[in-house]
Design an enzyme around this catalytic site. Structure first.
Site, short mmCIF file in Angstrom:
data_model
loop_
_atom_site.label_atom_id
_atom_site.label_comp_id
_atom_site.label_asym_id
_atom_site.label_seq_id
_atom_site.Cartn_x
_atom_site.Cartn_y
_atom_site.Cartn_z
CG HIS A 1 -4.34 17.53 -18.53
ND1 HIS A 1 -4.40 16.23 -18.07
CD2 HIS A 1 -3.34 17.54 -19.46
CE1 HIS A 1 -3.48 15.50 -18.69
NE2 HIS A 1 -2.82 16.28 -19.54
CB SER B 1 -1.77 26.83 -30.81
OG SER B 1 -2.29 28.11 -31.04
CG ASP C 1 3.90 21.41 -18.90
OD1 ASP C 1 3.20 21.45 -17.87
OD2 ASP C 1 4.77 20.55 -19.11
#
Length: 263
Positions: free
Chosen positions: A128, A231, A71
């Protein structure tokens, strides 16, 4: 500052920790309805909250060759010009610098493709896999801890190749790809599922691990790592491997599992 913030984030402060998390959720408009555990009081430390799991149905995986691994927002993406990656207007950095000076590894991505994805404080902070891959190497590179927000990315030359980072090298059916976890201001640590926390300790020189003797394979959509205070992720792909999603735009929002690219 980094050590102090790390201690605060890892502390199990009871009601004080709960108040800190509740403030953070309100300040950054974190959507706790997506969390596997939406109850703020159940998180014993800020780090537990920050690396919270999502509900299994919160991020369905698109039927795409490559999916978005996080995200966040798109910092930049596109072609690698020779070995130059576009950071922001007026700023490039080299693939060789990004991977810690390993010119042989960097050469595999000459004229390839890159994507820089920024995770803001409100985002889900697990990372992921964009595709199936077998881990071959991991490289820890010490460096600065500049902020990596869009304003800083426009102002500091070579930002992502100057900050502390963990470079993860995978082999896939389409050749190698690199997933780089870039540290930032007050990032407590970066971790991978096969190693655990990589930093701290913060080594003064480059460290490298080879996984030729271990068969570590991760499937598309499977968790590969996480940021404790997050980050940016920088991905590298070889020449003529993929075409990015035509709906992607710099500064645009992205979500884990959405279509990122096709072969």
């Amino acid at each position: 500052m980094t050590n102090f913030a790390g201690r605060v984030a890892g502390a199990r402060g009871g009601a004080m920790t709960t108040r800190l998390i509740r403030w953070f959720v309100g300040r950054y408009d974190v959507n706790m309805d997506e969390a596997l555990d939406p109850q703020i009081a159940n998180y014993a430390s800020f780090n537990e909250f920050f690396t919270r799991a999502l509900r299994p149905d919160a991020r369905p995986l698109a039927a795409a060759d490559y999916i978005c691994p996080v995200d966040g927002r798109i910092s930049q993406f596109g072609p690698i010009r020779d070995d130059q990656i576009f950071q922001a207007k007026g700023h490039n950095f080299s693939t060789t610098a990004l991977v810690g000076g390993d010119s042989e590894l960097a050469a595999k991505f000459q004229h390839g493709s890159f994507a820089n994805l920024y995770l803001s404080p409100r985002d889900y902070h697990r990372i992921h896999m964009p595709c199936d891959g077998r881990l071959t190497r991991m490289i820890y590179i010490p460096g600065e801890l500049f902020s990596v927000n869009p304003t800083t990315a426009r102002g500091i030359p070579g930002l992502f190749a100057r900050n502390e980072r963990v470079v993860c090298v995978f082999e896939t059916a389409q050749g190698p790809f690199v997933m780089t976890l870039v540290g930032a201001t007050i990032v407590g640590s970066m971790a991978t599922v096969w190693h655990g926390v990589v930093n701290p300790p913060r080594a003064p020189s480059i460290r490298s691990w080879s996984y030729d003797e271990r068969d570590i394979r991760l499937k598309k959509g499977e968790e590969m790592g996480r940021f404790l205070l997050g980050s940016t992720v920088v991905m590298l792909f070889p020449k003529d491997t993929l075409h990015f999603n035509p709906s992607w735009q710099p500064a645009g929002p992205v979500r884990l599992g959405e279509a990122m690219a096709t072969l």
